[in-house]
Design an enzyme around this catalytic site. Sequence first.
Site, PDB file in Angstrom:
ATOM      1  CG  HIS A   1       2.464   5.940   2.083  1.00  0.00           C
ATOM      2  ND1 HIS A   1       3.664   6.419   2.554  1.00  0.00           N
ATOM      3  CD2 HIS A   1       2.054   5.012   2.994  1.00  0.00           C
ATOM      4  CE1 HIS A   1       3.959   5.851   3.704  1.00  0.00           C
ATOM      5  NE2 HIS A   1       3.002   4.970   3.994  1.00  0.00           N
TER       6      HIS A   1
ATOM      7  CB  ALA B   1      -0.975  -0.002   1.183  1.00  0.00           C
TER       8      ALA B   1
ATOM      9  CG  HIS C   1       5.935   2.851   1.643  1.00  0.00           C
ATOM     10  ND1 HIS C   1       4.568   2.990   1.664  1.00  0.00           N
ATOM     11  CD2 HIS C   1       6.245   2.068   2.704  1.00  0.00           C
ATOM     12  CE1 HIS C   1       4.079   2.313   2.684  1.00  0.00           C
ATOM     13  NE2 HIS C   1       5.062   1.747   3.336  1.00  0.00           N
TER      14      HIS C   1
HETATM   15  P1  AMP Z   1       5.269  -0.121   6.405  1.00  0.00           P
HETATM   16  O1  AMP Z   1       4.890  -0.514   5.023  1.00  0.00           O
HETATM   17  O2  AMP Z   1       4.230   0.702   7.104  1.00  0.00           O
HETATM   18  O3  AMP Z   1       5.800  -1.267   7.238  1.00  0.00           O
HETATM   19  O4  AMP Z   1       6.498   0.876   6.239  1.00  0.00           O
HETATM   20  C1  AMP Z   1       7.654   0.496   5.546  1.00  0.00           C
HETATM   21  C2  AMP Z   1       8.737   1.497   5.824  1.00  0.00           C
HETATM   22  O5  AMP Z   1       8.325   2.796   5.395  1.00  0.00           O
HETATM   23  C3  AMP Z   1       9.056   1.620   7.327  1.00  0.00           C
HETATM   24  O6  AMP Z   1      10.453   1.689   7.502  1.00  0.00           O
HETATM   25  C4  AMP Z   1       8.385   2.893   7.710  1.00  0.00           C
HETATM   26  O7  AMP Z   1       8.986   3.556   8.800  1.00  0.00           O
HETATM   27  C5  AMP Z   1       8.526   3.721   6.444  1.00  0.00           C
HETATM   28  N1  AMP Z   1       7.521   4.780   6.402  1.00  0.00           N
HETATM   29  C6  AMP Z   1       6.178   4.635   6.550  1.00  0.00           C
HETATM   30  N2  AMP Z   1       5.569   5.845   6.507  1.00  0.00           N
HETATM   31  C7  AMP Z   1       6.550   6.760   6.349  1.00  0.00           C
HETATM   32  C8  AMP Z   1       6.561   8.189   6.241  1.00  0.00           C
HETATM   33  N3  AMP Z   1       5.444   8.908   6.289  1.00  0.00           N
HETATM   34  N4  AMP Z   1       7.747   8.795   6.067  1.00  0.00           N
HETATM   35  C9  AMP Z   1       8.900   8.068   6.018  1.00  0.00           C
HETATM   36  N5  AMP Z   1       8.957   6.739   6.129  1.00  0.00           N
HETATM   37  C10 AMP Z   1       7.796   6.083   6.275  1.00  0.00           C
END
Ligand code: AMP
Length: 281
Positions: free
Chosen positions: A32, A30, A35
Amino acid sequence: MQVLQSIEALKAFRENLGIQSVGLVPTMGALHKGHMSLIHQSCTQNAHTIVSIFVNPTQFGANEDLSTYPCTLEQDLALCESLGVSGVFVPSIEEMYPSADELTILPPKMMGYVLEGFDRPTHFGGVLQVVLKLFMLVRPQKAYFGKKDAQQVLIVQKMLRDWHLPLEVVACPIVRDEDGLAFSSRNVYLSPQERTQALCIPKTIQCIESAISQGVYEVQELHKLVHKTLDSSKSLVPIHIFYTYFCDYNLAPIEKICKGESLFLLAVRVGKTRLLDNLWC
Ligand code: AMP
């Protein structure tokens, strides 16, 4: 760009890259702009970037949103391709966890069971388990994590130090939407009203940032500002504050901000959605 669905395919792909530099960006999909910034940074710093998209069941608690977690795979793959990613690893649960009785990992006691770990005691064990597997499979020189999940990146860095893992973890800046809310895959759960209410979170972060820039370092004073800001934000929908916390990079509480060594973290439930934000002071 190759889409790799099995560990066998990933291993063969990795073998082919040989000694070229590889960056890994672990995600749950998902995708954004948060990522995207991690992926972009990896693509600029490495010859090849591998993105993993895996909604990891071991990091979800029993009453959490594993079964409803957003999935936009086609869009995610197109995005990765457009950013210059070399390979996307999209394993099934069976592929990642073939054994019913797998070796597990426990996070450090001081860092793993406070804040997110207090309400979700199995969370960081699950994160470390999947992250370590990904590190072993991809063998990247660098892995990219967001500062958005501050506790997560600090615990992963602790694993690197404690176990002498031969890679670097790059902590990337938080990316925010135009209204200030940090991007999160879970933001899609918010109704328009909840989204407006959720803006009390970045408002609090901004307030603390500006107070610190004006020389307010006493945590007692900063905490007063936190509560004033949260209390004064219009309550359109019920919010629940899980924690607001000032600490050092070992997540130990502090009384005074030390520039470059302190963190402010908060977690708030807006409607049914748990939202995290933080400030690296
Ligand atoms: P997730 O898919 O939520 O597990 O996130 C994957 C990676 O993206 C993790 O290292 C998160 O910390 C990073 N991440 C998620 N949202 C943000 C954001 N708004 N800004 C920077 N990094 C993000």
